[in-house]
Write a protein that holds these residues in place. Structure first.
Motif, short mmCIF file in Angstrom:
data_model
loop_
_atom_site.label_atom_id
_atom_site.label_comp_id
_atom_site.label_asym_id
_atom_site.label_seq_id
_atom_site.Cartn_x
_atom_site.Cartn_y
_atom_site.Cartn_z
N GLU A 237 0.84 -1.19 0.00
CA GLU A 237 0.00 0.00 0.00
C GLU A 237 0.88 1.25 0.00
O GLU A 237 0.68 2.17 -0.78
N THR A 238 1.86 1.25 0.90
CA THR A 238 2.69 2.44 1.06
C THR A 238 3.54 2.72 -0.16
O THR A 238 3.79 3.86 -0.53
N THR A 239 4.01 1.65 -0.80
CA THR A 239 4.93 1.85 -1.92
C THR A 239 4.20 1.79 -3.27
O THR A 239 4.85 1.85 -4.32
N GLY A 240 2.88 1.67 -3.25
CA GLY A 240 2.16 1.56 -4.52
C GLY A 240 2.51 0.29 -5.28
O GLY A 240 2.62 0.29 -6.50
N SER A 283 11.54 3.01 -8.59
CA SER A 283 11.73 3.47 -9.96
C SER A 283 11.60 4.98 -10.10
O SER A 283 12.18 5.57 -11.01
N ALA A 284 10.84 5.60 -9.21
CA ALA A 284 10.58 7.03 -9.36
C ALA A 284 11.75 7.84 -8.78
O ALA A 284 12.26 7.53 -7.70
N ASP A 287 11.94 8.83 -5.15
CA ASP A 287 12.22 7.82 -4.13
C ASP A 287 13.71 7.58 -3.94
O ASP A 287 14.10 6.90 -3.00
N ILE A 301 11.14 5.02 3.81
CA ILE A 301 9.75 4.53 3.77
C ILE A 301 9.69 3.12 4.35
O ILE A 301 8.83 2.78 5.16
#
Lengths: 470, 470
Positions: A237-240, A283-284, A287, A301
């Motif tokens: 959830e937190t990391t999508g 990947s972003a 982050d 995170i």
């Protein structure tokens, strides 16, 4: 003229092996499945594979394709058959970074593809212990799984196109690089996972994905597998949805690996009953842009999630990898598993999957169920917890075949009760033929036999594998 | 006893339709494909479908399965055949939120499933214009695509398990909910996309995904499609691959839609040549936790990307949806396309795909190529730019069949030059049979025919669809 003489005429003669020269192909790496190949050919092109198949089929000689030969189910056993080794077809024909595809031959070693794609900031996200020697042809033929299925799917879902030499010797060109193509039946997926029984995969168009810019990797101890699953859900959830691996090793598995391979590093200062190796891929850019203190947001995170878990009493212990070598040491422990698990014999190598929420129940209850049959039975377990795949290796108290059978049936019966599969990612080969006969829906078996008979009417492609006799 | 009499005996007689009662099934929604069904049955269970198939096959009567009947390729045309309508098999048998699966029957309307899964914070991420009337059975039979393939894949990749009534009437139970299951050939994917020619899909286990907590949606104008693709790549990078839709509409397509349907809203104050509808889905809490000014991080991320694009001169104009109704208006424009494109006749409905980086070249060059054949030809284009799928509707200057053929062949020839597919997501049905004959690899066609003959030796399952005569 004998088949061997014919093959020598059309191929490089040094690539037609007979007698003692075949010994390397008489057994796979497990050493369990031994055969006596009639001969081995090592073609260098699709055309040579095609010509070889035509000659062998005309001569009525069975054909066994082999690439990395790292399978676990005896799929390459070759008794009196012509072995077609794809290992010389090891060209990466093309990497198209913009289209995010790689066009590769069947003999490319998985890790070679990893290295070649890394230069483009991309990766082919299939990974497991044998990645330094397994080859793409076998990965496709067995629909290999591994540790990253959670995020990227099995080999099947990473394959856009295939080139296959059919049992007629014809070349089936399905080498599409398209993301949408609805022109008739999905033949590609019929050959992926067919373990060479419908044709020989010679090349493939594979999907590449952006190589994560950084990983956040940790070893985590929890109280229960249920709590481990809630932690996974929270992390997703937190990391999508960026969790790439979530691997469970019980305490006695870790202890056995540390005892067998002293170079491995213990996950925690004190032994823990539930050890989870987890990895998040980032990947972003946001982050992986270092914070003021030099730390990476993705690691922060993960750490926050773990601290919350500790405060809630779910997480007992956690170690976040501080360097690439620290991360490599965590993975070395996990990837040493097959070597350690298979070193002891006799062994029942169950590779089962159950729905995610039933993994805990399976692992808790299967031990006592087996002990009621064999008091001396011991188990070695690792589990891709994120996709429900349990590698359950049972060591029976004796090698009495009827005992082995009863234990195997007990594992499978329980898996069936839970709606699971008796072969999650290793395939059938010859090892799981009895299970196919006992457990697979008879209607499905019949349809598979119809497909096999339609495509390989003489039954010469890797005979005796995948489908039990009717 | 006639087949109809036999059917009346085993089914609810009110669900066996003949004569004028069949008229609703004599044509699909396009109105292009008209047939005269022998009769229509509307079974309420898998058992009834099975019994129906057994009787029809024994009587040698062809069978045409139908669910939502919203296809675009004539796959449900039924002349002298027994139509089996799945519309009464519309139960959502189970939603298992923890396992993220839904078990549904073939007659469930796609939007009904969307609504049912939303209550669990989940969604079945298949979406296109017909979603309010198309049904899961047809989605699976045609491997439907749509606007979210970019992120979630086609129907095939969203299906974990299937239940199929075979041409023998037997029920093939492949209703697995497992993420790893390597027990023999992948039969599931053989039936998905087979358009009912190998059996009737009666139920499926479908993958659910977390429903995005929020969407950031925008209409964007760029100078070139190349710049639109760089924007897409930048958005994917920034959001970690969270772009759900990236739909291109040329200026004249937008103008035609606004003229035909005055309730639609223009994307920009002034007309633009390149209009992109894009949508980003946000799953992570940190992306949807409002900032101090009440704005959503995910919307701010999109806006920053668009502002950067404007400063770089790539983005000419951009409107970010300010509310759910604003978003709905943007989608209404896109989803009205099929209705508007198909209203004008004669039309050639090309549904092609090419590699992403070749879409611009295809669209730039195909117009002049067609005009060399027919000066009067006009085109209506929409494109799932994120997956390379171009819906190219060409209106020839006359309905001369030879002209239509030459234009169709010109489109297909160019697509083939580019390594593309002549049928990206609509399938073959009867509409694309000539293309299958002309363009599909003959070896692939032969293997498809072998599979068809093996499973349906009498050729009674949706005959005359998908496979051209040999």
């Amino acid at each position: 003229m004998s088949l061997i003489d014919q093959l020598v005429e059309i191929l490089d003669p040094s690539q037609v092996l007979t007698g003692a020269d075949c010994s390397r192909f008489a057994s796979d790496w497990t050493g369990v499945y031994r055969g006596a190949p009639l001969a081995v050919v090592r073609p260098s092109s699709t055309e040579e594979v095609s010509a070889t198949v035509k000659l062998a089929v005309a001569a009525g000689v069975p054909i066994v394709p082999v690439s990395g030969n790292t399978g676990l189910a005896g799929g390459t056993k070759a008794d009196g058959a012509l072995v077609v080794s794809l290992e010389r077809m090891n060209a990466i024909r093309e990497i198209r970074p913009d289209a995010r595809v790689a066009i590769v031959e069947a003999g490319v070693v998985l890790d070679t593809l990893h290295a070649a794609t890394a230069d483009h900031g991309l990766t082919f996200p299939l990974a497991f212990g044998a990645r330094g020697s397994c080859m793409i042809g076998g990965n496709l033929a067995t629909n290999a799984g591994g540790s990253n299925v959670l995020r990227y799917g099995s080999t099947r879902s990473l394959c856009l196109g295939l080139e296959v030499v059919l049992p007629t010797g014809e070349v089936l060109d399905l080498m599409s690089a398209l993301h949408k193509d609805n022109t008739g039946y999905d033949l590609k997926d019929l050959f992926v996972g067919a373990e060479g029984t419908l044709g020989i995969i010679t090349a493939a168009t594979l999907k590449l994905v952006p190589r994560p810019r950084a990983y956040a990797t940790a070893m985590v101890a929890t109280n229960t597998l249920g709590e481990a699953l809630s932690l996974l859900n929270r992390l997703q959830e937190t990391t999508g949805g960026a969790v790439e691996a979530y691997e469970y090793m019980p305490g006695n598995t870790v202890a056995r690996m540390l005892a067998a391979l002293p170079h491995l590093r213990a996950p925690f200062d004190a032994p823990r009953a539930i050890n989870i190796l987890l990895e998040v891929g980032a990947s972003a850019p946001r982050d992986v842009t270092p914070e003021a203190d030099g730390s990476l947001p993705i690691v922060n995170i993960l750490q926050e999630c773990l601290v919350e878990g500790m405060e809630a009493g779910e997480v007992l212990d956690a170690v976040v990898a501080r360097s690439e070598s620290h991360r490599a040491a965590m993975w070395a422990l996990r990837e040493a598993n097959a070597e350690v698990a298979l070193a002891r014999k006799p062994a029942i190598n169950a590779d089962v999957s159950v729905p995610l929420d039933l993994v805990e129940g399976f692992i808790d209850q299967i031990g006592p169920r087996l002990q009621r049959i064999d008091e001396a039975v011991e188990a070695h377990v690792v589990c891709h917890l994120g996709d429900g795949n349990v590698h359950y290796t049972a060591y029976p108290g004796s090698d009495d075949p009827s005992l082995v059978d009863r234990l195997t049936e007990e594992i499978e019966a329980f898996v069936e009760e839970l709606g699971g599969s008796f072969s999650a990612e290793h395939g059938i080969g010859i090892a799981k033929l009895p299970s196919m006969r006992r457990r697979k829906d008879p209607v499905a078996l019949q349809v598979m036999r119809q497909v096999k008979a339609a495509l390989d009417p003489k039954g010469l492609m890797n005979p005796g594998k995948v489908l039990p006799n009717a």
